[in-house]
Design an enzyme around this catalytic site. Sequence first.
Site, PDB file in Angstrom:
ATOM      1  N   SER A 139       0.851  -1.188   0.000  1.00  7.28           N
ATOM      2  CA  SER A 139       0.000   0.000   0.000  1.00  7.28           C
ATOM      3  C   SER A 139       0.882   1.231   0.000  1.00  7.28           C
ATOM      4  O   SER A 139       2.050   1.175   0.427  1.00  7.28           O
ATOM      5  CB  SER A 139      -0.888   0.007   1.251  1.00  7.28           C
ATOM      6  OG  SER A 139      -1.572   1.237   1.402  1.00  7.28           O
ATOM      7  N   TYR A 152      -2.087  -0.143  10.357  1.00 15.22           N
ATOM      8  CA  TYR A 152      -2.111  -0.537   8.946  1.00 15.22           C
ATOM      9  C   TYR A 152      -0.805  -0.153   8.257  1.00 15.22           C
ATOM     10  O   TYR A 152      -0.235  -0.948   7.502  1.00 15.22           O
ATOM     11  CB  TYR A 152      -3.299   0.130   8.254  1.00 15.22           C
ATOM     12  CG  TYR A 152      -3.496  -0.271   6.816  1.00 15.22           C
ATOM     13  CD1 TYR A 152      -3.934  -1.551   6.479  1.00 15.22           C
ATOM     14  CD2 TYR A 152      -3.257   0.632   5.778  1.00 15.22           C
ATOM     15  CE1 TYR A 152      -4.134  -1.916   5.154  1.00 15.22           C
ATOM     16  CE2 TYR A 152      -3.455   0.274   4.451  1.00 15.22           C
ATOM     17  CZ  TYR A 152      -3.883  -1.002   4.149  1.00 15.22           C
ATOM     18  OH  TYR A 152      -4.073  -1.364   2.840  1.00 15.22           O
TER      19      TYR A 152
END
Length: 252
Positions: A139, A152
Amino acid sequence: MPGFAGRRVLVTGSSRGIGRAAAAAFLAAGARVAVNGRSAASTASGIDALGGDGLVAAPGDVATVAGCDAIVAAAVDGLGGLDILVNSAGICEGGPIEEQGEDVWDATIDVNLKGTYFCIRAALAHLRASRGNVVNVASDAGLLGLPHLAVYCASKGGVVLLTRALSGELAPDVRVNCVCPGYVDTDMVRRDWIEKTRDPARTMAKVEAYAPMRRMAEPAEIAAAILYLASDEAGFTTGTALSVDGGRTACP
């Protein structure tokens, strides 16, 4: 689109989102694909949504080592070997550090980072035999620090560095790369993030303004990047973290 005729591909988290888009793209390019969802039911739903021949069920939870082993075993049994592993299974829960407890930390790290590592480990002998490759889905949150997404970010930053470390360790037999998407128009982003905020319309406007391209990516756009990294055209590419984020990491 690169050709994958006869290639044997396992895509984790392929019952929905980026994983399903990647599975569909590989299938359209001639590959045989093992579809993975956390349960037999979600896996069957993913297979039904994809349709077509050449699909194999490989259900299991990547959050456990036993689950990773079972997923890879089912894929190899159904496909007769393995040429490409795509680690796409992932979860995201945001919030300030005061509200992110051990349960969130464990669940996020287990799925996003531990699952990636142990799926690679389970698949390694098969990938070495085929001189195959791995594409991890990281990501832009693995390259940037984003407020209220610390857990995250930690998990996806781990995926980026895991990719780089294993690219050297497994070369020249197995290539290892990752893609780093920004916001992608999936149910995880809409249902699990945008729709849970106090003002979803305002949140959507912020999401669409997040990157210089002023929109979210389509899942198929991330799938195209995955297929490139998995293809013979990328045969000299390993250890790469390919940003597909509308310019966000270039212009944070």
